[in-house]
Motif scaffolding. Structure first.
Motif, PDB file in Angstrom:
ATOM      1  N   LEU A  62       0.851  -1.170   0.000  1.00 43.67           N
ATOM      2  CA  LEU A  62       0.000   0.000   0.000  1.00 43.67           C
ATOM      3  C   LEU A  62       0.897   1.234   0.000  1.00 43.67           C
ATOM      4  O   LEU A  62       1.915   1.270   0.671  1.00 43.67           O
ATOM      5  CB  LEU A  62      -0.881  -0.009   1.258  1.00 43.67           C
ATOM      6  CG  LEU A  62      -2.002   1.041   1.326  1.00 43.67           C
ATOM      7  CD1 LEU A  62      -3.004   0.823   0.202  1.00 43.67           C
ATOM      8  CD2 LEU A  62      -2.693   0.956   2.693  1.00 43.67           C
ATOM      9  N   TYR A  63       0.510   2.238  -0.776  1.00 44.82           N
ATOM     10  CA  TYR A  63       1.299   3.469  -0.897  1.00 44.82           C
ATOM     11  C   TYR A  63       2.707   3.163  -1.408  1.00 44.82           C
ATOM     12  O   TYR A  63       3.701   3.719  -0.915  1.00 44.82           O
ATOM     13  CB  TYR A  63       1.380   4.202   0.438  1.00 44.82           C
ATOM     14  CG  TYR A  63       0.041   4.437   1.093  1.00 44.82           C
ATOM     15  CD1 TYR A  63      -0.938   5.194   0.445  1.00 44.82           C
ATOM     16  CD2 TYR A  63      -0.247   3.892   2.344  1.00 44.82           C
ATOM     17  CE1 TYR A  63      -2.173   5.417   1.036  1.00 44.82           C
ATOM     18  CE2 TYR A  63      -1.485   4.101   2.938  1.00 44.82           C
ATOM     19  CZ  TYR A  63      -2.446   4.868   2.285  1.00 44.82           C
ATOM     20  OH  TYR A  63      -3.656   5.081   2.862  1.00 44.82           O
ATOM     21  N   ALA A  64       2.800   2.293  -2.394  1.00 44.45           N
ATOM     22  CA  ALA A  64       4.098   1.867  -2.931  1.00 44.45           C
ATOM     23  C   ALA A  64       4.942   3.039  -3.412  1.00 44.45           C
ATOM     24  O   ALA A  64       6.140   3.111  -3.131  1.00 44.45           O
ATOM     25  CB  ALA A  64       3.887   0.874  -4.070  1.00 44.45           C
ATOM     26  N   SER A  65       4.326   3.966  -4.150  1.00 41.43           N
ATOM     27  CA  SER A  65       5.088   5.085  -4.700  1.00 41.43           C
ATOM     28  C   SER A  65       5.656   5.975  -3.602  1.00 41.43           C
ATOM     29  O   SER A  65       6.767   6.508  -3.738  1.00 41.43           O
ATOM     30  CB  SER A  65       4.203   5.928  -5.634  1.00 41.43           C
ATOM     31  OG  SER A  65       3.106   6.474  -4.935  1.00 41.43           O
ATOM     32  N   LEU A  66       4.906   6.132  -2.509  1.00 43.49           N
ATOM     33  CA  LEU A  66       5.385   6.951  -1.396  1.00 43.49           C
ATOM     34  C   LEU A  66       6.605   6.313  -0.745  1.00 43.49           C
ATOM     35  O   LEU A  66       7.570   6.990  -0.380  1.00 43.49           O
ATOM     36  CB  LEU A  66       4.281   7.140  -0.355  1.00 43.49           C
ATOM     37  CG  LEU A  66       3.031   7.894  -0.806  1.00 43.49           C
ATOM     38  CD1 LEU A  66       2.022   7.982   0.327  1.00 43.49           C
ATOM     39  CD2 LEU A  66       3.397   9.294  -1.292  1.00 43.49           C
ATOM     40  N   ILE A  67       6.575   4.986  -0.621  1.00 45.86           N
ATOM     41  CA  ILE A  67       7.692   4.261  -0.021  1.00 45.86           C
ATOM     42  C   ILE A  67       8.909   4.297  -0.944  1.00 45.86           C
ATOM     43  O   ILE A  67      10.038   4.541  -0.504  1.00 45.86           O
ATOM     44  CB  ILE A  67       7.293   2.803   0.270  1.00 45.86           C
ATOM     45  CG1 ILE A  67       6.139   2.761   1.289  1.00 45.86           C
ATOM     46  CG2 ILE A  67       8.489   2.006   0.797  1.00 45.86           C
ATOM     47  CD1 ILE A  67       5.536   1.392   1.480  1.00 45.86           C
ATOM     48  N   THR A  68       8.683   4.074  -2.231  1.00 42.74           N
ATOM     49  CA  THR A  68       9.776   4.072  -3.204  1.00 42.74           C
ATOM     50  C   THR A  68      10.482   5.416  -3.255  1.00 42.74           C
ATOM     51  O   THR A  68      11.707   5.484  -3.403  1.00 42.74           O
ATOM     52  CB  THR A  68       9.236   3.727  -4.609  1.00 42.74           C
ATOM     53  OG1 THR A  68       8.600   2.448  -4.565  1.00 42.74           O
ATOM     54  CG2 THR A  68      10.358   3.695  -5.634  1.00 42.74           C
ATOM     55  N   THR A  69       9.711   6.493  -3.115  1.00 40.14           N
ATOM     56  CA  THR A  69      10.263   7.842  -3.186  1.00 40.14           C
ATOM     57  C   THR A  69      11.310   8.101  -2.119  1.00 40.14           C
ATOM     58  O   THR A  69      12.234   8.897  -2.325  1.00 40.14           O
ATOM     59  CB  THR A  69       9.132   8.893  -3.067  1.00 40.14           C
ATOM     60  OG1 THR A  69       8.200   8.689  -4.126  1.00 40.14           O
ATOM     61  CG2 THR A  69       9.678  10.310  -3.160  1.00 40.14           C
ATOM     62  N   ILE A  70      11.212   7.427  -0.982  1.00 35.19           N
ATOM     63  CA  ILE A  70      12.176   7.617   0.101  1.00 35.19           C
ATOM     64  C   ILE A  70      13.592   7.273  -0.366  1.00 35.19           C
ATOM     65  O   ILE A  70      14.574   7.855   0.107  1.00 35.19           O
ATOM     66  CB  ILE A  70      11.790   6.747   1.323  1.00 35.19           C
ATOM     67  CG1 ILE A  70      10.461   7.233   1.902  1.00 35.19           C
ATOM     68  CG2 ILE A  70      12.876   6.780   2.393  1.00 35.19           C
ATOM     69  CD1 ILE A  70       9.916   6.364   3.024  1.00 35.19           C
ATOM     70  N   VAL A  71      13.700   6.353  -1.303  1.00 36.48           N
ATOM     71  CA  VAL A  71      15.006   5.971  -1.842  1.00 36.48           C
ATOM     72  C   VAL A  71      15.296   6.701  -3.154  1.00 36.48           C
ATOM     73  O   VAL A  71      16.401   7.214  -3.358  1.00 36.48           O
ATOM     74  CB  VAL A  71      15.082   4.447  -2.073  1.00 36.48           C
ATOM     75  CG1 VAL A  71      16.390   4.072  -2.771  1.00 36.48           C
ATOM     76  CG2 VAL A  71      14.960   3.711  -0.751  1.00 36.48           C
ATOM     77  N   THR A  72      14.309   6.739  -4.043  1.00 33.37           N
ATOM     78  CA  THR A  72      14.565   7.274  -5.382  1.00 33.37           C
ATOM     79  C   THR A  72      14.716   8.792  -5.426  1.00 33.37           C
ATOM     80  O   THR A  72      15.431   9.312  -6.281  1.00 33.37           O
ATOM     81  CB  THR A  72      13.444   6.848  -6.347  1.00 33.37           C
ATOM     82  OG1 THR A  72      12.175   7.318  -5.850  1.00 33.37           O
ATOM     83  CG2 THR A  72      13.396   5.340  -6.490  1.00 33.37           C
ATOM     84  N   ALA A  73      14.058   9.513  -4.514  1.00 35.55           N
ATOM     85  CA  ALA A  73      14.143  10.981  -4.533  1.00 35.55           C
ATOM     86  C   ALA A  73      15.556  11.477  -4.255  1.00 35.55           C
ATOM     87  O   ALA A  73      16.117  12.248  -5.044  1.00 35.55           O
ATOM     88  CB  ALA A  73      13.141  11.589  -3.559  1.00 35.55           C
ATOM     89  N   PRO A  74      16.189  11.063  -3.145  1.00 30.16           N
ATOM     90  CA  PRO A  74      17.570  11.509  -2.920  1.00 30.16           C
ATOM     91  C   PRO A  74      18.535  10.952  -3.963  1.00 30.16           C
ATOM     92  O   PRO A  74      19.525  11.597  -4.309  1.00 30.16           O
ATOM     93  CB  PRO A  74      17.898  10.966  -1.516  1.00 30.16           C
ATOM     94  CG  PRO A  74      16.885   9.906  -1.240  1.00 30.16           C
ATOM     95  CD  PRO A  74      15.664  10.301  -1.990  1.00 30.16           C
ATOM     96  N   LEU A  75      18.230   9.763  -4.477  1.00 34.33           N
ATOM     97  CA  LEU A  75      19.078   9.192  -5.523  1.00 34.33           C
ATOM     98  C   LEU A  75      18.992  10.031  -6.799  1.00 34.33           C
ATOM     99  O   LEU A  75      20.001  10.236  -7.489  1.00 34.33           O
ATOM    100  CB  LEU A  75      18.641   7.749  -5.812  1.00 34.33           C
ATOM    101  CG  LEU A  75      19.643   6.874  -6.570  1.00 34.33           C
ATOM    102  CD1 LEU A  75      20.920   6.687  -5.753  1.00 34.33           C
ATOM    103  CD2 LEU A  75      19.028   5.522  -6.884  1.00 34.33           C
ATOM    104  N   GLN A  76      17.803  10.514  -7.103  1.00 35.73           N
ATOM    105  CA  GLN A  76      17.627  11.367  -8.281  1.00 35.73           C
ATOM    106  C   GLN A  76      18.401  12.677  -8.131  1.00 35.73           C
ATOM    107  O   GLN A  76      19.004  13.159  -9.094  1.00 35.73           O
ATOM    108  CB  GLN A  76      16.152  11.679  -8.497  1.00 35.73           C
ATOM    109  CG  GLN A  76      15.890  12.557  -9.721  1.00 35.73           C
ATOM    110  CD  GLN A  76      14.459  13.039  -9.796  1.00 35.73           C
ATOM    111  OE1 GLN A  76      13.869  13.418  -8.779  1.00 35.73           O
ATOM    112  NE2 GLN A  76      13.885  13.037 -10.978  1.00 35.73           N
ATOM    113  N   ILE A  77      18.386  13.246  -6.922  1.00 39.00           N
ATOM    114  CA  ILE A  77      19.132  14.474  -6.674  1.00 39.00           C
ATOM    115  C   ILE A  77      20.624  14.241  -6.917  1.00 39.00           C
ATOM    116  O   ILE A  77      21.310  15.060  -7.534  1.00 39.00           O
ATOM    117  CB  ILE A  77      18.905  14.972  -5.235  1.00 39.00           C
ATOM    118  CG1 ILE A  77      17.437  15.360  -5.022  1.00 39.00           C
ATOM    119  CG2 ILE A  77      19.825  16.158  -4.923  1.00 39.00           C
ATOM    120  CD1 ILE A  77      16.947  16.488  -5.894  1.00 39.00           C
TER     121      ILE A  77
END
Length: 218
Positions: A43-58
């Protein structure tokens, strides 16, 4: 500069120097894919994934900004988002997503426009970890005035490359991913003033088109 100029500039800098950019882009793709697979049934997969992918994208954006400036960035620069702006990168991703979603729900076309208006915010954070979320979003909107269509055309110009990635079952992505990332970094540097590092700006009164965003941020 038009989309062709940005692509040629990026391709020229990559020629003979593909190693680092390919490695960084591949690690980003692999980690992103793993996170997507792990959280696919959550549940809320995208929210959980963002915790890793957002700083990685930066970190990815910072790497290609430095590469564009011929500063020979080290591979571990792509993890700087975790060290320099971990919380901010996640909040910026959430906040941008919420704003775009709300604009899309209210007005479809303005919502699409906002995707391009906010596109430079992560780059601003990548270059200046001390910038606030509101400053990053506001400055991105200011920078993108008159350039939204240019960015749309730039992204559209890669459609042939993306089709090639599909045809080759993702193999072409090894080269297309760093090529696309560097081209976007070139675009950012062009409209932000080239090699000048953006400074944190004082908050300015918002134009009428930004009033909805300002209301949400209060």
């Amino acid at each position: 500069m038009n989309s062709s100029d940005f692509r040629q500039l990026a391709w020229g800098k990559l020629s003979g120097n593909w190693g680092g950019p390919i490695a960084v882009a591949l690690v980003y793709i692999v980690i992103n894919s793993i996170m997507t697979y792990i959280t696919k049934d959550m549940l809320y997969a995208s929210l959980i994934t963002t915790i890793v992918t957002a700083p990685l994208q930066i970190g990815l954006m910072k790497y290609f900004i430095l590469f564009s400036k011929s500063l020979n960035p080290e591979f571990d620069v792509m993890f700087d988002g975790f060290k320099e702006s971990f919380v901010k990168s996640i909040l910026l991703a959430y906040l941008t997503g919420i704003f775009i979603l709300l604009w899309l729900l209210l007005f479809i076309i303005p919502g699409i426009i906002k995707i391009f208006a906010y596109a430079m915010a992560p780059y601003l954070l990548a270059e200046n970890p001390n910038i606030s979320l509101t400053e990053a979003l506001d400055r991105s909107q200011e920078m993108m005035k008159g350039y939204k269509m240019d960015l749309f055309i730039l992204w559209l110009s890669f459609i042939g490359w993306f089709i090639l990635c599909v045809i080759t079952f993702g193999i072409a992505l090894i080269w297309v991913a760093p090529y696309f990332s560097l081209t976007n970094a070139e675009f950012y540097l062009q409209i932000s003033g080239g090699n000048k590092t953006p400074e944190v700006v004082e908050e300015q009164p918002q134009a009428e088109e930004d009033s909805f965003d300002s209301f949400l941020l209060k």
